[in-house]
Structure formats: C-alpha cells, structure tokens
Design a protein around this motif. Structure first.
Motif, PDB file in Angstrom:
ATOM      1  N   PHE A  74       0.857  -1.181   0.000  1.00  0.00           N
ATOM      2  CA  PHE A  74       0.000   0.000   0.000  1.00  0.00           C
ATOM      3  C   PHE A  74       0.894   1.233   0.000  1.00  0.00           C
ATOM      4  O   PHE A  74       1.816   1.346   0.805  1.00  0.00           O
ATOM      5  N   HIS A  75       0.603   2.154  -0.919  1.00  0.00           N
ATOM      6  CA  HIS A  75       1.392   3.373  -1.039  1.00  0.00           C
ATOM      7  C   HIS A  75       0.485   4.591  -0.906  1.00  0.00           C
ATOM      8  O   HIS A  75      -0.582   4.655  -1.529  1.00  0.00           O
ATOM      9  N   TYR A  76       0.909   5.539  -0.093  1.00  0.00           N
ATOM     10  CA  TYR A  76       0.380   6.889  -0.223  1.00  0.00           C
ATOM     11  C   TYR A  76       0.934   7.469  -1.523  1.00  0.00           C
ATOM     12  O   TYR A  76       1.996   7.045  -1.997  1.00  0.00           O
ATOM     13  N   ALA A  77       0.248   8.429  -2.089  1.00  0.00           N
ATOM     14  CA  ALA A  77       0.724   9.013  -3.348  1.00  0.00           C
ATOM     15  C   ALA A  77       0.300  10.470  -3.437  1.00  0.00           C
ATOM     16  O   ALA A  77      -0.800  10.837  -3.000  1.00  0.00           O
ATOM     17  N   ASP A  78       1.186  11.282  -3.980  1.00  0.00           N
ATOM     18  CA  ASP A  78       0.914  12.702  -4.200  1.00  0.00           C
ATOM     19  C   ASP A  78       1.372  13.098  -5.586  1.00  0.00           C
ATOM     20  O   ASP A  78       2.278  12.476  -6.157  1.00  0.00           O
TER      21      ASP A  78
ATOM     22  N   PRO B 150       3.437  25.376 -10.751  1.00  0.00           N
ATOM     23  CA  PRO B 150       4.365  24.845  -9.743  1.00  0.00           C
ATOM     24  C   PRO B 150       3.733  24.753  -8.357  1.00  0.00           C
ATOM     25  O   PRO B 150       2.998  25.656  -7.934  1.00  0.00           O
ATOM     26  N   PHE B 151       4.013  23.650  -7.691  1.00  0.00           N
ATOM     27  CA  PHE B 151       3.641  23.404  -6.289  1.00  0.00           C
ATOM     28  C   PHE B 151       2.139  23.193  -6.061  1.00  0.00           C
ATOM     29  O   PHE B 151       1.734  22.914  -4.926  1.00  0.00           O
ATOM     30  N   VAL B 152       1.321  23.295  -7.063  1.00  0.00           N
ATOM     31  CA  VAL B 152      -0.114  23.073  -6.878  1.00  0.00           C
ATOM     32  C   VAL B 152      -0.376  21.588  -6.631  1.00  0.00           C
ATOM     33  O   VAL B 152       0.146  20.730  -7.353  1.00  0.00           O
ATOM     34  N   PRO B 153      -1.157  21.242  -5.612  1.00  0.00           N
ATOM     35  CA  PRO B 153      -1.477  19.823  -5.369  1.00  0.00           C
ATOM     36  C   PRO B 153      -2.548  19.325  -6.336  1.00  0.00           C
ATOM     37  O   PRO B 153      -3.714  19.710  -6.237  1.00  0.00           O
ATOM     38  N   TYR B 154      -2.140  18.484  -7.266  1.00  0.00           N
ATOM     39  CA  TYR B 154      -3.104  17.914  -8.202  1.00  0.00           C
ATOM     40  C   TYR B 154      -3.727  16.627  -7.657  1.00  0.00           C
ATOM     41  O   TYR B 154      -4.845  16.273  -8.036  1.00  0.00           O
ATOM     42  N   PHE B 155      -2.986  15.952  -6.799  1.00  0.00           N
ATOM     43  CA  PHE B 155      -3.547  14.752  -6.158  1.00  0.00           C
ATOM     44  C   PHE B 155      -2.813  14.537  -4.839  1.00  0.00           C
ATOM     45  O   PHE B 155      -1.580  14.574  -4.792  1.00  0.00           O
ATOM     46  N   VAL B 156      -3.584  14.327  -3.778  1.00  0.00           N
ATOM     47  CA  VAL B 156      -3.047  13.953  -2.465  1.00  0.00           C
ATOM     48  C   VAL B 156      -3.893  12.785  -1.986  1.00  0.00           C
ATOM     49  O   VAL B 156      -5.086  12.948  -1.701  1.00  0.00           O
ATOM     50  N   SER B 157      -3.315  11.609  -1.929  1.00  0.00           N
ATOM     51  CA  SER B 157      -4.104  10.403  -1.660  1.00  0.00           C
ATOM     52  C   SER B 157      -4.802  10.451  -0.306  1.00  0.00           C
ATOM     53  O   SER B 157      -5.870   9.853  -0.135  1.00  0.00           O
ATOM     54  N   SER B 158      -4.225  11.176   0.657  1.00  0.00           N
ATOM     55  CA  SER B 158      -4.869  11.264   1.973  1.00  0.00           C
ATOM     56  C   SER B 158      -6.198  12.001   1.903  1.00  0.00           C
ATOM     57  O   SER B 158      -7.087  11.771   2.728  1.00  0.00           O
TER      58      SER B 158
END
Length: 324
Positions: free
Chosen positions: A133-137, A162-170
């Motif tokens: 299982f992996h967290y992913a960003d 730049p630096f914008v969160p496109y995906f944060v698995s949490s």
C-alpha cells in the motif's frame, strides 16, 4: 547547544550520518529544478509549419510559423509508505498534515486504520505475494514554467502550475483505500485491460484499475511505479471519481496540449524521470530497467508530457502541416 563529552559528540555524529542518509534518498526544490535541465527529457524538435491569415487595411495574406514540440515536466509524483514520508522534502510536511487528517477521518467513517507498507502472504505450492500500500501525491513541478513558455513560438506554455497539489491520496482516502467503485469497472475485471506491461512481454507490472493505493507485486519499485502510473492516469483526465484537481490543458489556435497519460504507448505520450531514491538525468516509460529499490519504501518521479505550439502570425489560424 555545545557537545563537549565524547558520548555527546558520538551521538551528534551518528545523527548527522543518519540524516545525510535520509537526504540522499530525498529531493528538494533546488535539485528538482536542476534535474529538469535534461536535453533528452525535453526532446525539443521542429514538428511542422503553421499557417495564419493576416489581414490589414491593405489586404490579407497567409503567414507561416514554425511548429515545435517538446516535453515539459508537469508534476512530481511520489509513492511512499507513511504519512509525511513524501521524498520531496518541501512537500513532506504538507503530505504529513493531510495524512494526520486522514487517520481520524478514516477511523471515524469506516473503521479502517490509516497506514502504509507491505504484507507478505504465502500459500502452499505458490510463490509468495507482497501486498503493498502506497500513499501518493502529485504536485506541480517547480520547473514547469521555466521549461515551458519562455521563448514565444519556440517553447510551449505548460498547463501545470508549480507546487499546486493535483492529487493527495490522503484527501482521496475512501476511494484510494477501498478501490471502489473502480474495482467493479470492466477495466478492472477483464484480464488484459489497462495493464502496465504485458504477460506476453514477460514484463507485467500490475493493473491500472482500480486506481487505488494497493498493489500485489513482489518488487517494491514496480509496485510504486504502478501507483505513480495510476495517479498520472487520474490527474490527466477530467470527471474521474477521485478527489483531485485535473492537470489538463485546453487546446487553442496554434497550441496543442498533451493527450491523457496512457500506459504502454511509448515515449510519444509521456515520460518518467526517476528522482528518488536515485536521481536520473534521462527519461523513460514504465516498464523501465536499471531502477534502485528504496530502503525506506519511498519513491518519486517527474512526469513529462509533450506539447506542440507555434507563434501567432495572424488573426486567424488556418491549419498546420506536420513533417513525416
């Protein structure tokens, strides 16, 4: 603080050595920017000619401009074992904060425990299987605007910020941990559909669907790569049943953003640049070779995608011709 005793000095030395080992497996913003200066990853080339209609009070004429194509580092995609373990040092605190929130939300809503890692399963007469299982960003690459759009007509503007969160698995925890509803999709149920690698090529790494954090794979690097491919698959499309921000460009006259990421399509569709645990100066696609297995289970790649564009020479875009 002053370390005067031999024991204190030994403790300090051990701490520094441990810290340096951790830094060697991580990347920071400065190293990400410098790593983007890769000629092989950028792959700049003249692709064709664009035709424009220019009208003035004295009449109309057709003007031409060069059509170019090159890759741009769009996002830093990380797959890691625990909250806050994102190998991009400047973003690890952000990921850790999201992971802390996930623990309470998941526990209260579903009774699941938040965490990552792997589980080894053995069955009589069968090879062992590792359930990872992996967290992913996925955050906007810090060099995306430095590579894209700097020279009008000869470099294309990036759709990423730049630096914008496109995906944060949490933040996508319920879907990322359950695999639903994508576990019921035909892509997940029909063998041979949407798989990274192939059985025939003896390089089958894993299935793209369901796009969750769980992967059954003996090799830790391959399982993390499958997760990174899943994240790229999500963020480069709109309308997906995930909590994310689409990284999708809008086509306009003289500007052609990339198509959604698709596995097994070669380097024409996208490229991956390894960032952690070892930094590579070249790009490839999965399945790739020569990878290093991380001792802490944390990995990061730069996702590169191809853009085409040409300089505006008139009011109306007529057409473009690509060289064979």
């Amino acid at each position: 603080m002053i370390f005067s005793s031999p024991r204190s000095r030994r403790l300090l030395l051990a701490t520094l050595l441990t810290g340096s080992g951790l830094c060697a497996a991580s990347v920071n913003t400065a190293s990400l920017i410098s790593s983007a200066a890769s000629v092989s990853c950028i792959g700049w080339k003249v692709k064709g000619i664009c035709y424009w209609l220019l009208c003035t009070p004295f009449g109309c004429s057709v003007k031409t401009s060069v059509k170019v194509e090159h890759f741009i580092p769009e996002a830093v995609v990380s797959a890691y074992s625990g909250p806050g373990d994102n190998p991009w040092t400047e973003m690890s605190a952000v990921s850790g904060a999201a992971g802390s929130g996930e623990s309470s939300v998941i526990g209260s809503l579903s009774g699941f425990s938040a965490g990552g890692g792997q589980q080894v399963m053995k069955a009589p007469g069968l090879r062992k299987q590792n359930l990872h299982f992996h967290y992913a960003d996925a955050y906007g690459h810090p060099a995306t605007t430095l590579i894209g759009g700097q020279i009008a007509g000869y470099s294309c503007k990036s759709a990423a910020t730049p630096f914008v969160p496109y995906f944060v698995s949490s933040l996508d925890a319920l879907v990322w941990r359950s695999g639903l509803p994508e576990g019921l999709y035909p892509e997940a149920l029909i063998p041979g559909q949407r798989e990274l690698g192939s059985q025939a090529g003896a390089n089958m790494w894993g299935n793209i669907y369901p796009r969750s954090g769980f992967v059954t794979q003996e090799d830790a690097y391959k399982s993390a790569a499958v997760v990174a491919q899943r994240v790229a698959d999500v963020i480069t499309r709109t309308g997906q049943l995930h909590v994310y921000q689409p990284l999708v460009g809008q086509q306009s006259p003289g500007y052609w953003p990339p198509a959604p990421v698709k596995e097994n399509t070669g380097i024409q569709n996208h490229k991956w640049q390894r960032l952690s645990p070892t930094l590579s100066t070249t790009c490839a696609v999965f399945p790739d070779t020569g990878a290093t297995v991380s001792q802490d289970g944390n990995y990061a790649w730069a996702l590169w995608q191809p853009y085409s564009c040409c300089k505006r020479r008139g009011q109306t875009f007529l057409s473009s011709t690509d060289f064979s």
